[in-house]
Design a protein around this motif. Structure first.
Motif, PDB file in Angstrom:
ATOM      1  N   ALA A  38     -49.447  -2.520 -36.696  1.00 45.91           N
ATOM      2  CA  ALA A  38     -48.672  -1.912 -35.619  1.00 45.91           C
ATOM      3  C   ALA A  38     -48.262  -0.490 -35.976  1.00 45.91           C
ATOM      4  O   ALA A  38     -48.302   0.407 -35.133  1.00 45.91           O
ATOM      5  N   GLU A  39     -47.887  -0.271 -37.225  1.00 41.04           N
ATOM      6  CA  GLU A  39     -47.505   1.071 -37.658  1.00 41.04           C
ATOM      7  C   GLU A  39     -48.706   2.016 -37.653  1.00 41.04           C
ATOM      8  O   GLU A  39     -48.586   3.174 -37.265  1.00 41.04           O
ATOM      9  N   LYS A  40     -49.858   1.509 -38.066  1.00 41.57           N
ATOM     10  CA  LYS A  40     -51.049   2.351 -38.096  1.00 41.57           C
ATOM     11  C   LYS A  40     -51.484   2.763 -36.697  1.00 41.57           C
ATOM     12  O   LYS A  40     -51.986   3.853 -36.485  1.00 41.57           O
ATOM     13  N   LEU A  41     -51.302   1.877 -35.740  1.00 37.61           N
ATOM     14  CA  LEU A  41     -51.696   2.172 -34.367  1.00 37.61           C
ATOM     15  C   LEU A  41     -50.572   2.789 -33.546  1.00 37.61           C
ATOM     16  O   LEU A  41     -50.752   3.115 -32.381  1.00 37.61           O
ATOM     17  N   ASN A  42     -49.388   2.911 -34.137  1.00 34.70           N
ATOM     18  CA  ASN A  42     -48.200   3.443 -33.461  1.00 34.70           C
ATOM     19  C   ASN A  42     -47.854   2.642 -32.211  1.00 34.70           C
ATOM     20  O   ASN A  42     -47.386   3.192 -31.222  1.00 34.70           O
ATOM     21  N   LEU A  43     -48.066   1.333 -32.241  1.00 30.63           N
ATOM     22  CA  LEU A  43     -47.751   0.496 -31.096  1.00 30.63           C
ATOM     23  C   LEU A  43     -46.249   0.286 -30.959  1.00 30.63           C
ATOM     24  O   LEU A  43     -45.754   0.060 -29.862  1.00 30.63           O
ATOM     25  N   SER A  44     -45.526   0.359 -32.048  1.00 33.94           N
ATOM     26  CA  SER A  44     -44.097   0.106 -32.000  1.00 33.94           C
ATOM     27  C   SER A  44     -43.318   1.312 -31.501  1.00 33.94           C
ATOM     28  O   SER A  44     -42.172   1.176 -31.094  1.00 33.94           O
ATOM     29  N   ASN A  45     -43.924   2.493 -31.478  1.00 38.87           N
ATOM     30  CA  ASN A  45     -43.193   3.701 -31.114  1.00 38.87           C
ATOM     31  C   ASN A  45     -43.144   3.922 -29.608  1.00 38.87           C
ATOM     32  O   ASN A  45     -42.075   3.919 -29.010  1.00 38.87           O
ATOM     33  N   GLN A  48     -46.540   4.389 -23.934  1.00 39.37           N
ATOM     34  CA  GLN A  48     -47.050   5.292 -22.906  1.00 39.37           C
ATOM     35  C   GLN A  48     -48.175   6.172 -23.432  1.00 39.37           C
ATOM     36  O   GLN A  48     -48.949   6.720 -22.663  1.00 39.37           O
ATOM     37  N   GLU A  49     -48.268   6.318 -24.744  1.00 33.55           N
ATOM     38  CA  GLU A  49     -49.323   7.134 -25.336  1.00 33.55           C
ATOM     39  C   GLU A  49     -50.627   6.354 -25.509  1.00 33.55           C
ATOM     40  O   GLU A  49     -51.631   6.920 -25.897  1.00 33.55           O
ATOM     41  N   LEU A  50     -50.609   5.069 -25.225  1.00 38.26           N
ATOM     42  CA  LEU A  50     -51.823   4.265 -25.336  1.00 38.26           C
ATOM     43  C   LEU A  50     -52.810   4.645 -24.248  1.00 38.26           C
ATOM     44  O   LEU A  50     -52.436   5.151 -23.199  1.00 38.26           O
ATOM     45  N   GLY A  51     -54.053   4.356 -24.494  1.00 32.97           N
ATOM     46  CA  GLY A  51     -55.064   4.617 -23.492  1.00 32.97           C
ATOM     47  C   GLY A  51     -54.859   3.739 -22.267  1.00 32.97           C
ATOM     48  O   GLY A  51     -54.211   2.689 -22.317  1.00 32.97           O
ATOM     49  N   VAL A  52     -55.393   4.173 -21.135  1.00 33.57           N
ATOM     50  CA  VAL A  52     -55.228   3.456 -19.870  1.00 33.57           C
ATOM     51  C   VAL A  52     -55.775   2.038 -19.979  1.00 33.57           C
ATOM     52  O   VAL A  52     -55.146   1.087 -19.506  1.00 33.57           O
ATOM     53  N   GLU A  53     -56.912   1.888 -20.627  1.00 37.74           N
ATOM     54  CA  GLU A  53     -57.527   0.579 -20.754  1.00 37.74           C
ATOM     55  C   GLU A  53     -56.664  -0.377 -21.567  1.00 37.74           C
ATOM     56  O   GLU A  53     -56.505  -1.547 -21.207  1.00 37.74           O
ATOM     57  N   VAL A  54     -56.085   0.133 -22.645  1.00 32.67           N
ATOM     58  CA  VAL A  54     -55.248  -0.699 -23.507  1.00 32.67           C
ATOM     59  C   VAL A  54     -53.980  -1.108 -22.775  1.00 32.67           C
ATOM     60  O   VAL A  54     -53.559  -2.264 -22.834  1.00 32.67           O
ATOM     61  N   ARG A  55     -53.355  -0.174 -22.065  1.00 36.33           N
ATOM     62  CA  ARG A  55     -52.146  -0.506 -21.295  1.00 36.33           C
ATOM     63  C   ARG A  55     -52.458  -1.549 -20.231  1.00 36.33           C
ATOM     64  O   ARG A  55     -51.688  -2.486 -20.021  1.00 36.33           O
ATOM     65  N   ALA A  56     -53.590  -1.407 -19.545  1.00 40.17           N
ATOM     66  CA  ALA A  56     -53.969  -2.374 -18.515  1.00 40.17           C
ATOM     67  C   ALA A  56     -54.184  -3.751 -19.128  1.00 40.17           C
ATOM     68  O   ALA A  56     -53.751  -4.769 -18.569  1.00 40.17           O
ATOM     69  N   LEU A  57     -54.822  -3.792 -20.271  1.00 37.36           N
ATOM     70  CA  LEU A  57     -55.046  -5.058 -20.955  1.00 37.36           C
ATOM     71  C   LEU A  57     -53.728  -5.702 -21.363  1.00 37.36           C
ATOM     72  O   LEU A  57     -53.515  -6.895 -21.159  1.00 37.36           O
ATOM     73  N   LEU A  58     -52.817  -4.918 -21.936  1.00 34.46           N
ATOM     74  CA  LEU A  58     -51.513  -5.448 -22.339  1.00 34.46           C
ATOM     75  C   LEU A  58     -50.717  -5.945 -21.142  1.00 34.46           C
ATOM     76  O   LEU A  58     -50.075  -6.995 -21.204  1.00 34.46           O
ATOM     77  N   GLU A  59     -50.750  -5.212 -20.046  1.00 35.90           N
ATOM     78  CA  GLU A  59     -50.050  -5.645 -18.835  1.00 35.90           C
ATOM     79  C   GLU A  59     -50.646  -6.939 -18.305  1.00 35.90           C
ATOM     80  O   GLU A  59     -49.923  -7.848 -17.906  1.00 35.90           O
ATOM     81  N   HIS A  60     -51.963  -7.037 -18.292  1.00 39.49           N
ATOM     82  CA  HIS A  60     -52.630  -8.245 -17.816  1.00 39.49           C
ATOM     83  C   HIS A  60     -52.257  -9.450 -18.671  1.00 39.49           C
ATOM     84  O   HIS A  60     -51.960 -10.523 -18.149  1.00 39.49           O
ATOM     85  N   SER A  62     -49.559  -9.840 -20.520  1.00 42.49           N
ATOM     86  CA  SER A  62     -48.152 -10.213 -20.351  1.00 42.49           C
ATOM     87  C   SER A  62     -47.933 -10.915 -19.027  1.00 42.49           C
ATOM     88  O   SER A  62     -47.140 -11.853 -18.932  1.00 42.49           O
ATOM     89  N   LYS A  63     -48.633 -10.520 -17.954  1.00 46.06           N
ATOM     90  CA  LYS A  63     -48.507 -11.186 -16.673  1.00 46.06           C
ATOM     91  C   LYS A  63     -49.064 -12.595 -16.756  1.00 46.06           C
ATOM     92  O   LYS A  63     -48.496 -13.529 -16.211  1.00 46.06           O
ATOM     93  N   GLU A  64     -50.192 -12.755 -17.431  1.00 43.54           N
ATOM     94  CA  GLU A  64     -50.817 -14.066 -17.575  1.00 43.54           C
ATOM     95  C   GLU A  64     -49.915 -14.999 -18.360  1.00 43.54           C
ATOM     96  O   GLU A  64     -49.754 -16.150 -18.035  1.00 43.54           O
ATOM     97  N   LYS A  65     -49.260 -14.474 -19.378  1.00 46.44           N
ATOM     98  CA  LYS A  65     -48.349 -15.270 -20.192  1.00 46.44           C
ATOM     99  C   LYS A  65     -47.136 -15.704 -19.369  1.00 46.44           C
ATOM    100  O   LYS A  65     -46.699 -16.832 -19.451  1.00 46.44           O
ATOM    101  N   ASP A  66     -46.594 -14.801 -18.555  1.00 48.38           N
ATOM    102  CA  ASP A  66     -45.441 -15.115 -17.716  1.00 48.38           C
ATOM    103  C   ASP A  66     -45.783 -16.163 -16.668  1.00 48.38           C
ATOM    104  O   ASP A  66     -44.972 -17.034 -16.367  1.00 48.38           O
ATOM    105  N   SER A  67     -46.967 -16.103 -16.097  1.00 50.00           N
ATOM    106  CA  SER A  67     -47.355 -17.042 -15.052  1.00 50.00           C
ATOM    107  C   SER A  67     -47.624 -18.438 -15.616  1.00 50.00           C
ATOM    108  O   SER A  67     -47.503 -19.428 -14.919  1.00 50.00           O
TER     109      SER A  67
END
Length: 69
Positions: A38-45, A48-60, A62-67
């Protein structure tokens, strides 16, 4: 002859088996890598700086987990 400190089997060389030592090193490097990824990829910081594809994947994911709950 000696007992290997790692696998506890007889070692003909009087030292730990080379394979056992290498396996232990790989396992410790793998654990260290998992802890620091996580530190190497700066995911914890800032996500919003993540690529569009990565953000879309993470959102998908999290939505799947919630449902599922």
């Amino acid at each position: 002859m000696k007992i290997c400190n790692i696998c506890h089997k007889i070692s003909g060389t009087g030292q730990n088996h080379i394979d056992c030592v290498q396996k232990r090193n790989i396992e410790s490097e793998d654990a260290e890598f998992k802890n620091n990824i996580a530190e190497k990829l700066n995911l914890s910081n800032d996500n919003q700086e993540l690529g569009v594809e990565v953000r879309a994947l993470l959102e998908h994911m999290s939505k799947e987990k919630d449902s599922d709950e």
